[in-house]
Design a protein around this motif. Structure first.
Motif, PDB file in Angstrom:
ATOM      1  N   PRO A 370      49.066  54.134  -8.584  1.00 12.93           N
ATOM      2  CA  PRO A 370      49.559  54.934  -9.718  1.00 12.93           C
ATOM      3  C   PRO A 370      48.482  55.873 -10.260  1.00 12.93           C
ATOM      4  O   PRO A 370      47.279  55.598 -10.150  1.00 12.93           O
ATOM      5  N   ARG A 371      48.944  56.955 -10.850  1.00 16.35           N
ATOM      6  CA  ARG A 371      48.028  57.950 -11.407  1.00 16.35           C
ATOM      7  C   ARG A 371      47.963  57.883 -12.929  1.00 16.35           C
ATOM      8  O   ARG A 371      47.328  58.725 -13.564  1.00 16.35           O
ATOM      9  N   THR A 372      48.669  56.928 -13.498  1.00 18.30           N
ATOM     10  CA  THR A 372      48.678  56.744 -14.949  1.00 18.30           C
ATOM     11  C   THR A 372      48.280  55.306 -15.248  1.00 18.30           C
ATOM     12  O   THR A 372      48.810  54.367 -14.647  1.00 18.30           O
ATOM     13  N   GLU A 373      47.343  55.113 -16.185  1.00 22.98           N
ATOM     14  CA  GLU A 373      46.807  53.786 -16.453  1.00 22.98           C
ATOM     15  C   GLU A 373      47.881  52.818 -16.914  1.00 22.98           C
ATOM     16  O   GLU A 373      47.884  51.640 -16.540  1.00 22.98           O
ATOM     17  N   LEU A 374      48.819  53.290 -17.739  1.00 20.55           N
ATOM     18  CA  LEU A 374      49.874  52.401 -18.220  1.00 20.55           C
ATOM     19  C   LEU A 374      50.689  51.851 -17.058  1.00 20.55           C
ATOM     20  O   LEU A 374      51.078  50.678 -17.057  1.00 20.55           O
ATOM     21  N   ILE A 375      50.962  52.673 -16.045  1.00 19.23           N
ATOM     22  CA  ILE A 375      51.700  52.200 -14.873  1.00 19.23           C
ATOM     23  C   ILE A 375      50.881  51.143 -14.142  1.00 19.23           C
ATOM     24  O   ILE A 375      51.405  50.109 -13.715  1.00 19.23           O
ATOM     25  N   ASP A 376      49.569  51.400 -13.981  1.00 18.98           N
ATOM     26  CA  ASP A 376      48.673  50.411 -13.374  1.00 18.98           C
ATOM     27  C   ASP A 376      48.811  49.057 -14.062  1.00 18.98           C
ATOM     28  O   ASP A 376      49.013  48.020 -13.414  1.00 18.98           O
ATOM     29  N   LEU A 448      59.187  50.480 -19.944  1.00 18.52           N
ATOM     30  CA  LEU A 448      58.184  51.286 -20.642  1.00 18.52           C
ATOM     31  C   LEU A 448      57.640  52.397 -19.762  1.00 18.52           C
ATOM     32  O   LEU A 448      57.133  53.401 -20.262  1.00 18.52           O
ATOM     33  N   ILE A 449      57.723  52.212 -18.451  1.00 17.24           N
ATOM     34  CA  ILE A 449      57.217  53.237 -17.521  1.00 17.24           C
ATOM     35  C   ILE A 449      58.354  53.822 -16.692  1.00 17.24           C
ATOM     36  O   ILE A 449      58.134  54.385 -15.616  1.00 17.24           O
ATOM     37  N   GLN A 450      59.589  53.669 -17.160  1.00 19.22           N
ATOM     38  CA  GLN A 450      60.769  54.196 -16.484  1.00 19.22           C
ATOM     39  C   GLN A 450      60.968  53.550 -15.115  1.00 19.22           C
ATOM     40  O   GLN A 450      61.426  54.179 -14.163  1.00 19.22           O
ATOM     41  N   ILE A 468      60.783  49.456  -8.568  1.00 18.25           N
ATOM     42  CA  ILE A 468      60.645  50.902  -8.335  1.00 18.25           C
ATOM     43  C   ILE A 468      60.064  51.509  -9.602  1.00 18.25           C
ATOM     44  O   ILE A 468      60.575  51.294 -10.697  1.00 18.25           O
ATOM     45  N   ALA A 469      58.984  52.275  -9.444  1.00 19.62           N
ATOM     46  CA  ALA A 469      58.327  52.891 -10.605  1.00 19.62           C
ATOM     47  C   ALA A 469      57.819  54.273 -10.214  1.00 19.62           C
ATOM     48  O   ALA A 469      57.578  54.543  -9.038  1.00 19.62           O
ATOM     49  N   PRO A 470      57.654  55.158 -11.197  1.00 19.64           N
ATOM     50  CA  PRO A 470      57.126  56.494 -10.880  1.00 19.64           C
ATOM     51  C   PRO A 470      55.654  56.423 -10.504  1.00 19.64           C
ATOM     52  O   PRO A 470      54.923  55.547 -10.968  1.00 19.64           O
ATOM     53  N   LEU A 471      55.233  57.345  -9.666  1.00 15.12           N
ATOM     54  CA  LEU A 471      53.815  57.419  -9.302  1.00 15.12           C
ATOM     55  C   LEU A 471      52.987  57.886 -10.485  1.00 15.12           C
ATOM     56  O   LEU A 471      51.836  57.487 -10.656  1.00 15.12           O
ATOM     57  N   GLU A 472      53.624  58.733 -11.316  1.00 18.44           N
ATOM     58  CA  GLU A 472      52.893  59.325 -12.427  1.00 18.44           C
ATOM     59  C   GLU A 472      53.818  59.424 -13.626  1.00 18.44           C
ATOM     60  O   GLU A 472      55.012  59.709 -13.480  1.00 18.44           O
ATOM     61  N   LEU A 473      53.294  59.172 -14.795  1.00 13.31           N
ATOM     62  CA  LEU A 473      54.084  59.224 -16.021  1.00 13.31           C
ATOM     63  C   LEU A 473      53.609  60.417 -16.824  1.00 13.31           C
ATOM     64  O   LEU A 473      52.609  60.347 -17.539  1.00 13.31           O
TER      65      LEU A 473
END
Length: 483
Positions: A370-376, A448-450, A468-473
């Motif tokens: 992931p490119r967003t810390e929250l997703i990490d 929270l991360i769509q 399933i989660a986005p690569l970037e938020l």
């Protein structure tokens, strides 16, 4: 079908014998006939709207009537045109039908065929009049509707666009009609819209037609906003009709709640990181200092009993130091923030083996980091929780974790095991004794991360958890989430 009594017909025929024959046929059926012998006489009138049928001889003394067919259709838009001729030329017939005539007769006229043609024309016109009446009612309803009403043809081109839709999307009807309806959707959907439409026309299967769905609309100025769309297929008219409601006001409190929840989650993670730093930077250092002093005291005392007591205290202190290190790692895995999710999962795999004897086989595509810390953070916590549940419930010591990048720039994570499984119909989300988070919160955290979460299992067949989660938020996505 309407009663023919007194229905007006305009007959343009120069030949007296043919004119008399046609008038006789029409009069016997109680039609009212106006007649003319030339183009000039035909054009010298102002009651074009009276006629339901205009019968024209192809060749008249002052010209050919096929040159006047488009003009007649403008003058008498509610009248059908029927051509008669004494010269059966195929090219004349083709030109006439291309100009939208109802029928074409070559002299001498067969009375029975002529009457059948008149009956068919009258039936078709009755249907057309009823359809126009229905269309007029529908148009009035559409014009007055507070919801946006849009109709499109089978190619996805907009045919009607009511005032509410004009106000909602910022387009005038004149500039949007005959444009592709995908203009009203956001770009990711826009690129796939034609495929959605062709798939439905081919298979008859759609998750939009015949259902009510929440989607994203795109205004003329590019603003994205939430809409509720209901689509009905009207194959008899060759169109789809959509009713569109702007649900921005309804969604605003939900969006604020999501933003607040996300902020709380981020704040909670920050608190955990601060607590981890406190444990690492202060408590662990204090405990190490105490251990050093215990070693000095043990070496300085000559009393064996005191040495044993100090040694036991040292052992307990070592356990406390190890516990604080463990808590620090659980609260704030440094590797997650410094190296990313893939490396953090490798660390987690080793830890699960050491502490719980669970062998987690990893298949990780580092392009999916992931490119967003929250997703990490969210994905790491969810995967850890799934592994904890395998330890607790699966009665097996092996698991698989797969992470890959999907073509639409989304991350897919699959955590699976071949344990005892469970019956999803009897499943109730439980709080994990190990981590304190539990499956009941995984779907919430992913929201929270769509992200989305599916759990598949059956008795004796193991369990598959799919994320399933986005690569970037992006910020625009945070404030304007996809439905």
């Amino acid at each position: 079908m309407r009663d023919v009594q007194g229905l007006p017909i305009l007959l343009i025929e120069a030949d007296s014998e043919s004119r008399a024959q046609i008038i006789q046929i029409l009069s016997s059926d109680n039609y009212r006939i106006d007649s003319a012998e030339t183009i000039a006489q035909m054009m010298d009138r102002d009651n074009w709207s009276d006629y339901f049928l205009i019968i024209l001889e192809h060749e008249l003394p002052d010209g050919r009537t096929d040159e006047f067919l488009p003009k007649l259709q403008q003058l008498a838009p509610n009248a059908e045109l029927l051509v008669i001729t004494s010269q059966p030329r195929i090219e004349n017939m083709i030109i006439a039908f291309r100009n939208g005539i109802a029928d074409y007769f070559v002299k001498p006229i067969d009375p029975d065929l002529f009457r059948s043609s008149l009956k068919r024309i009258l039936q078709n016109q009755t249907i057309s009049n009823e359809l126009r009446h229905v269309q007029a009612k529908l148009k009035a309803i559409m014009e007055a509707a507070i919801e946006g009403v849009v109709t499109i043809n089978r190619r996805g081109l907009i045919r009607t666009f009511n005032p509410a839709a004009e106000k909602m999307f910022g387009y005038s009807a004149s500039e949007i009609i005959n444009k592709n309806v995908s203009l009203l959707t956001r770009l990711p959907t826009r690129k796939q819209y034609d495929q959605y439409l062709s798939d439905y026309l081919e298979t008859g299967i759609s998750d939009i037609v015949g259902a009510r769905r929440e989607l994203k609309g795109c205004r003329r100025d590019g603003t994205i906003f939430p809409i509720e769309l209901s689509v009905t297929d009207l194959p008899q008219f060759g169109i789809f009709a959509g009713i569109i409601v702007d649900i921005s006001e309804r969604k605003r409190p939900e969006q604020k709640q999501k933003e607040l929840t996300r902020a709380i989650a981020i704040a909670g993670q920050q608190e955990r990181r601060q607590l981890a730093n406190l444990l690492h930077d202060q408590l662990q250092q204090l405990l190490v200092g105490v251990r050093i002093h215990l070693e000095i005291a043990k070496n300085d005392t000559p009393v064996e009993a005191i040495k044993q007591t100090l040694e036991r205290a040292g052992e307990l202190l070592n356990q406390g130091i190890e516990l604080t290190r463990s808590l620090t790692a659980e609260l704030n895995p440094v590797v997650l923030h410094e190296e990313g999710l893939a490396t953090a999962l490798e660390w987690l795999s080793h830890r699960m083996k050491e502490r719980y004897n669970l062998t987690a086989t990893l298949d990780l595509d580092r392009r999916a980091n992931p490119r967003t810390e929250l997703i990490d953070i969210v994905l790491y916590e969810c995967i850890r929780e799934l592994l904890f549940n395998i330890v607790k419930h699966s009665q097996i010591t092996e698991a698989q974790v797969r992470m890959c990048l999907l073509s639409n720039q989304e991350i897919e994570i699959i955590v699976s095991d071949k344990g005892i499984g469970f019956d999803p119909q009897q499943f109730e989300p439980q709080i994990s004794d190990v981590s304190g988070i539990g499956l009941s919160n995984i779907e919430f955290r992913l929201s929270l991360i769509q992200g989305k979460f599916w759990l598949e299992s059956s008795n004796g067949q193991g369990t598959i958890a799919r994320i399933i989660a986005p690569l970037e938020l992006e910020e625009s996505n945070i404030s304007d989430e996809t439905s």
